[in-house]
Design a protein around this motif. Sequence first.
Motif, PDB file in Angstrom:
ATOM      1  N   TYR A  60      80.127  30.618 -31.053  1.00  0.00           N
ATOM      2  CA  TYR A  60      78.721  30.862 -30.721  1.00  0.00           C
ATOM      3  C   TYR A  60      78.618  31.867 -29.588  1.00  0.00           C
ATOM      4  N   GLY A  61      77.705  32.802 -29.730  1.00  0.00           N
ATOM      5  CA  GLY A  61      77.365  33.680 -28.631  1.00  0.00           C
ATOM      6  C   GLY A  61      76.356  32.997 -27.725  1.00  0.00           C
ATOM      7  N   VAL A  62      76.252  33.478 -26.497  1.00  0.00           N
ATOM      8  CA  VAL A  62      75.296  32.921 -25.536  1.00  0.00           C
ATOM      9  C   VAL A  62      74.569  34.068 -24.844  1.00  0.00           C
ATOM     10  N   GLU A  63      73.250  33.980 -24.794  1.00  0.00           N
ATOM     11  CA  GLU A  63      72.423  34.978 -24.118  1.00  0.00           C
ATOM     12  C   GLU A  63      71.387  34.310 -23.225  1.00  0.00           C
ATOM     13  N   PRO A  64      70.936  35.013 -22.175  1.00  0.00           N
ATOM     14  CA  PRO A  64      69.782  34.515 -21.426  1.00  0.00           C
ATOM     15  C   PRO A  64      68.528  34.567 -22.308  1.00  0.00           C
ATOM     16  N   GLU A  65      67.631  33.626 -22.136  1.00  0.00           N
ATOM     17  CA  GLU A  65      66.365  33.669 -22.872  1.00  0.00           C
ATOM     18  C   GLU A  65      65.606  34.967 -22.591  1.00  0.00           C
ATOM     19  N   LEU A  66      65.776  35.518 -21.384  1.00  0.00           N
ATOM     20  CA  LEU A  66      65.041  36.713 -20.989  1.00  0.00           C
ATOM     21  C   LEU A  66      65.706  38.013 -21.439  1.00  0.00           C
ATOM     22  N   THR A 112      70.600  30.409 -26.558  1.00  0.00           N
ATOM     23  CA  THR A 112      69.980  31.043 -25.395  1.00  0.00           C
ATOM     24  C   THR A 112      69.847  30.019 -24.267  1.00  0.00           C
ATOM     25  N   VAL A 113      69.972  30.521 -23.039  1.00  0.00           N
ATOM     26  CA  VAL A 113      69.912  29.651 -21.859  1.00  0.00           C
ATOM     27  C   VAL A 113      68.871  30.173 -20.881  1.00  0.00           C
ATOM     28  N   SER A 114      68.302  29.256 -20.115  1.00  0.00           N
ATOM     29  CA  SER A 114      67.260  29.615 -19.161  1.00  0.00           C
ATOM     30  C   SER A 114      67.864  30.110 -17.851  1.00  0.00           C
ATOM     31  N   GLU A 115      67.023  30.670 -16.999  1.00  0.00           N
ATOM     32  CA  GLU A 115      67.472  31.126 -15.692  1.00  0.00           C
ATOM     33  C   GLU A 115      67.936  29.942 -14.839  1.00  0.00           C
ATOM     34  N   ASP A 116      67.242  28.833 -14.917  1.00  0.00           N
ATOM     35  CA  ASP A 116      67.662  27.646 -14.172  1.00  0.00           C
ATOM     36  C   ASP A 116      69.005  27.127 -14.669  1.00  0.00           C
ATOM     37  N   GLU A 117      69.235  27.213 -15.975  1.00  0.00           N
ATOM     38  CA  GLU A 117      70.517  26.768 -16.522  1.00  0.00           C
ATOM     39  C   GLU A 117      71.650  27.684 -16.065  1.00  0.00           C
ATOM     40  N   LEU A 118      71.377  28.979 -15.955  1.00  0.00           N
ATOM     41  CA  LEU A 118      72.385  29.907 -15.437  1.00  0.00           C
ATOM     42  C   LEU A 118      72.730  29.576 -13.992  1.00  0.00           C
ATOM     43  N   ARG A 119      71.712  29.342 -13.175  1.00  0.00           N
ATOM     44  CA  ARG A 119      71.962  28.989 -11.775  1.00  0.00           C
ATOM     45  C   ARG A 119      72.740  27.674 -11.678  1.00  0.00           C
ATOM     46  N   GLY A 120      72.360  26.717 -12.498  1.00  0.00           N
ATOM     47  CA  GLY A 120      73.050  25.435 -12.483  1.00  0.00           C
ATOM     48  C   GLY A 120      74.514  25.561 -12.878  1.00  0.00           C
TER      49      GLY A 120
END
Length: 305
Positions: A187-193, A244-252
């Motif tokens: 699986y690829g992973v990208e920011p939602e934004l 896709t991951v959120s900005e909060d998930e990236l920070r976490g």
Amino acid sequence: MDLVTIDDIREAAERIKGIAVRTPLLRMGESWLKPESLQPVGSFKIRGAYNALAVLRPSGVVTHSSGNHGQALACAAAEFGVPCTVVVPEGTPAVKKAAIEGWGAEVVVVPPDQREVMAERLAAERGLTLVPPYDHRAIIAGQGTIGLEIVEDLPDVEVVLVPVSGGGLASGVAAAVKALRPDVRVYGVEPELAADAAESLAAGRVVTWETSRTFRTIADGLRVNRVSELTFAHLREHLEGIVTVSEDELRGAVRHLARTARLVTEPSGAAATAALLSGRVPAGRTVAVVSGGNVDPELFARIYA
């Protein structure tokens, strides 16, 4: 389209021996991390950059980069003794620009939407070879050595998570893993934004997002506003999908990696871990690729606090 093969990737692995570190798999709970942040240039990019120069043997190089590919190409160019120019977008972290210059390369700063145009212009004006950050078979093959190592070190792996920007890393890793273990889900992973690759796969064609959209994400290494036709063909052929991951998930994920795995990572490098922690990927023996650790110190301090 002529896709990268496992033979291409094995040849790349031979070329980069002694230059790229064979990073270990680190256990994190019930999963594993592939910490490419431990490479000499702080990211996986050295694999593709060095392989490309070994194949092309240019007299001088230029590229456009959000930072990590530029540093890797500068390092590889220093190894080969050739000049290197790196075009970076405004807003590139100072730590990444300083690292590029530290390898003896010239840094040219332009508005985000002028990166490729300026790199092409400099290539023509100075007689340099343009080495793109992802849209090249030698780059993809070099990044694919990560997948080769994952399967060799964890033969019964079931799921692999890998960040997606321009798609070179995910293309190479997925090509290697699927060639060796067709049953593994990648699986690829990208920011939602900055989810242009996810939208591209859903649409069945390359979709471009404006830089005004992609530059909203904290993950500066994943802000490329389109995959190429070459990487898109690999992603469509080999990926199960994109999470896709959120900005909060990236920070976490950045905090989690620092506190539990003792790894300093940039938000881009933590994207695959963010997907793993989100619980939105299938269960199984999972490897998350930690793609880079060249984080701006002030940003890291704000996230970690």
